[in-house]
Scaffold this motif. Structure first.
Motif, PDB file in Angstrom:
ATOM      1  N   PHE A 220       1.033  -1.310   0.625  1.00 17.84           N
ATOM      2  CA  PHE A 220       0.080  -0.235   0.554  1.00 17.84           C
ATOM      3  C   PHE A 220       0.954   1.065  -0.013  1.00 17.84           C
ATOM      4  O   PHE A 220       0.863   2.418  -0.431  1.00 17.84           O
ATOM      5  CB  PHE A 220      -1.312   0.141   1.165  1.00 17.84           C
ATOM      6  CG  PHE A 220      -1.500   1.366   1.869  1.00 17.84           C
ATOM      7  CD1 PHE A 220      -2.541   1.249   0.477  1.00 17.84           C
ATOM      8  CD2 PHE A 220      -1.569   2.362   2.474  1.00 17.84           C
ATOM      9  CE1 PHE A 220      -3.114   3.290   0.640  1.00 17.84           C
ATOM     10  CE2 PHE A 220      -1.786   3.182   2.423  1.00 17.84           C
ATOM     11  CZ  PHE A 220      -2.753   3.408   1.826  1.00 17.84           C
ATOM     12  N   LEU A 221       1.699   1.360   0.622  1.00 21.95           N
ATOM     13  CA  LEU A 221       2.794   2.202   1.076  1.00 21.95           C
ATOM     14  C   LEU A 221       3.568   2.851  -0.205  1.00 21.95           C
ATOM     15  O   LEU A 221       3.694   3.546  -0.938  1.00 21.95           O
ATOM     16  CB  LEU A 221       4.268   2.398   2.260  1.00 21.95           C
ATOM     17  CG  LEU A 221       3.078   2.160   3.264  1.00 21.95           C
ATOM     18  CD1 LEU A 221       4.310   1.870   4.816  1.00 21.95           C
ATOM     19  CD2 LEU A 221       2.520   3.430   4.176  1.00 21.95           C
ATOM     20  N   SER A 222       3.810   1.354  -0.957  1.00 26.53           N
ATOM     21  CA  SER A 222       4.527   2.191  -2.219  1.00 26.53           C
ATOM     22  C   SER A 222       3.418   2.538  -3.486  1.00 26.53           C
ATOM     23  O   SER A 222       4.762   2.994  -4.262  1.00 26.53           O
ATOM     24  CB  SER A 222       5.427   0.652  -2.976  1.00 26.53           C
ATOM     25  OG  SER A 222       4.164  -0.372  -3.713  1.00 26.53           O
ATOM     26  N   ILE A 223       2.531   2.840  -2.849  1.00 22.39           N
ATOM     27  CA  ILE A 223       1.802   3.078  -4.564  1.00 22.39           C
ATOM     28  C   ILE A 223       1.647   4.405  -4.145  1.00 22.39           C
ATOM     29  O   ILE A 223       0.558   5.961  -5.451  1.00 22.39           O
ATOM     30  CB  ILE A 223       0.685   2.365  -4.927  1.00 22.39           C
ATOM     31  CG1 ILE A 223      -0.701   2.753  -3.404  1.00 22.39           C
ATOM     32  CG2 ILE A 223       0.552   0.728  -5.157  1.00 22.39           C
ATOM     33  CD1 ILE A 223      -1.884   1.986  -4.352  1.00 22.39           C
ATOM     34  N   LEU A 224       1.341   5.539  -3.541  1.00 20.71           N
ATOM     35  CA  LEU A 224       1.616   6.220  -2.551  1.00 20.71           C
ATOM     36  C   LEU A 224       1.785   7.154  -3.277  1.00 20.71           C
ATOM     37  O   LEU A 224       0.867   8.685  -3.899  1.00 20.71           O
ATOM     38  CB  LEU A 224       1.459   6.752  -1.009  1.00 20.71           C
ATOM     39  CG  LEU A 224       0.372   6.001  -0.493  1.00 20.71           C
ATOM     40  CD1 LEU A 224       0.938   6.312   1.643  1.00 20.71           C
ATOM     41  CD2 LEU A 224      -1.107   5.745  -0.585  1.00 20.71           C
ATOM     42  N   ASP A 225       3.232   7.323  -3.766  1.00 20.02           N
ATOM     43  CA  ASP A 225       3.855   8.205  -4.353  1.00 20.02           C
ATOM     44  C   ASP A 225       3.471   8.547  -6.631  1.00 20.02           C
ATOM     45  O   ASP A 225       3.701   9.248  -6.890  1.00 20.02           O
ATOM     46  CB  ASP A 225       5.486   8.579  -4.561  1.00 20.02           C
ATOM     47  CG  ASP A 225       5.448  10.222  -4.125  1.00 20.02           C
ATOM     48  OD1 ASP A 225       4.701  10.172  -3.615  1.00 20.02           O
ATOM     49  OD2 ASP A 225       6.911   9.833  -3.285  1.00 20.02           O
ATOM     50  N   ASP A 226       2.881   7.169  -6.287  1.00 24.27           N
ATOM     51  CA  ASP A 226       2.429   7.017  -8.011  1.00 24.27           C
ATOM     52  C   ASP A 226       1.701   7.795  -8.496  1.00 24.27           C
ATOM     53  O   ASP A 226       0.836   9.341  -7.991  1.00 24.27           O
ATOM     54  CB  ASP A 226       1.271   5.808  -8.545  1.00 24.27           C
ATOM     55  CG  ASP A 226       2.604   4.655  -7.970  1.00 24.27           C
ATOM     56  OD1 ASP A 226       4.066   4.894  -7.537  1.00 24.27           O
ATOM     57  OD2 ASP A 226       1.922   3.512  -8.177  1.00 24.27           O
TER      58      ASP A 226
END
Ligand code: HEC
Ligand code: HEC
Length: 226
Positions: A220-226
């Motif tokens: 989940f955290l890895s997609i926040l900056d997309d």
């Protein structure tokens, strides 16, 4: 004249395209004064591992520091000094002789003020290849981490949002998680789980999270900056 023109052009590119840096909304006191020259000197030391712009490196063995708050970084450096948080690579620097309180003030404010871009500027025509290579080195793009994003989001919203904020930007002494290397966050979460680094206790304790839960939160955290 030619040089001047080039320089002007370069500045426009920098100013025009950099404010999109993912950390611009961190609520810390950007008006606080600090000694930039002293900070630049200290940063020479830190850059060897954390990168010249605090972008971190080695796939997250060295965390990104750019855009973390001064409050949070100060607290971490203090816990490295007191050995409450163990950090072998930083042992030589984590003492009052190498890093005085004034030094900590200067370097943490300096690093907090760096806005890193998360993407290369689109209008590549105006930038030559070397410049583009230089820019690409200070960009932190978090790759998608495999896991169940929905499950991760569910746990995050229930157990983490109160402090790290809905979009992972954190505040004051609660660190930003968004835009940080996944491998680094993963190591920290397992350190919390093992008890080798202390996290604040909340309704959900790290010891209660399974490896799968941790992977899902990371997804989940890895997609926040997309
Ligand atoms: C020899 C390599 C090295 C150098 C030089 C170094 N660091 Fe670090 N630093 C690390 C490592 C490795 C970690 C992560 C430790 C861990 O995994 O818990 C870290 C973690 C940190 C953290 C905590 C980040 C977080 O999100 O919790 C801060 C703050 C920090 N360093 C500041 C500095 C500053 C300021 C300097 C320069 C004075 C510096 N470091 C120099 C290796 C280094
Ligand atoms: C009550 C507030 C609070 C809650 C809730 C909370 N955290 Fe934290 N978290 C913190 C604080 C404060 C720190 C810094 C701890 C320290 O000083 O070393 C932290 C640190 C972290 C770090 C280390 C970041 C870094 O840069 O080293 C991670 C990862 C993290 N939290 C993940 C989570 C996750 C995942 C959850 C939900 C399961 C969560 N936290 C819930 C307050 C909270």
């Amino acid at each position: 004249m030619v040089m001047l023109h080039k320089f002007w052009h370069f500045s426009v590119v920098m100013l025009g395209l950099y404010p999109l840096g993912g950390y611009a909304d961190v609520p810390h006191d950007k008006t606080a004064t600090y000694d930039i020259e002293n900070a630049e000197d200290i940063n020479e030391l830190c850059a060897g591992c954390h990168g010249r712009k605090g972008q971190g490196g080695k796939g997250g063995i060295y965390p990104r520091l750019a855009g973390l708050t001064p409050e949070y970084m100060t607290r971490q450096i203090e816990s490295f000094k007191s050995r409450e948080r163990i950090n072998l690579p930083m042992l030589p620097y984590a003492n009052d002789r190498e890093l005085s309180q004034q030094d900590v003030h200067d370097i943490t404010h300096y690093l907090a003020a760096i806005d890193l871009p998360t993407q290369l500027p689109r209008s590549s025509e105006v930038i030559d290849g070397l410049e583009r290579l230089r820019q690409s080195k200070s960009i932190v793009q978090i790759g998608r981490y495999p896991g169940n994003i929905n499950q991760g989001e569910r746990i995050y919203m229930e157990a983490c949002r109160a402090c790290h904020q809905r979009d992972g930007v954190g505040r004051t002494d609660k660190p930003r998680l968004r835009g940080q290397y996944t491998q680094y966050l993963k190591k920290q979460m397992h350190d919390f789980k093992k008890g080798t680094r202390q996290h604040v206790d909340w309704e959900v304790k790290f010891a209660d999270l399974s490896d799968n839960d941790i992977n899902n939160i990371l997804a989940f955290l890895s997609i926040l900056d997309d």
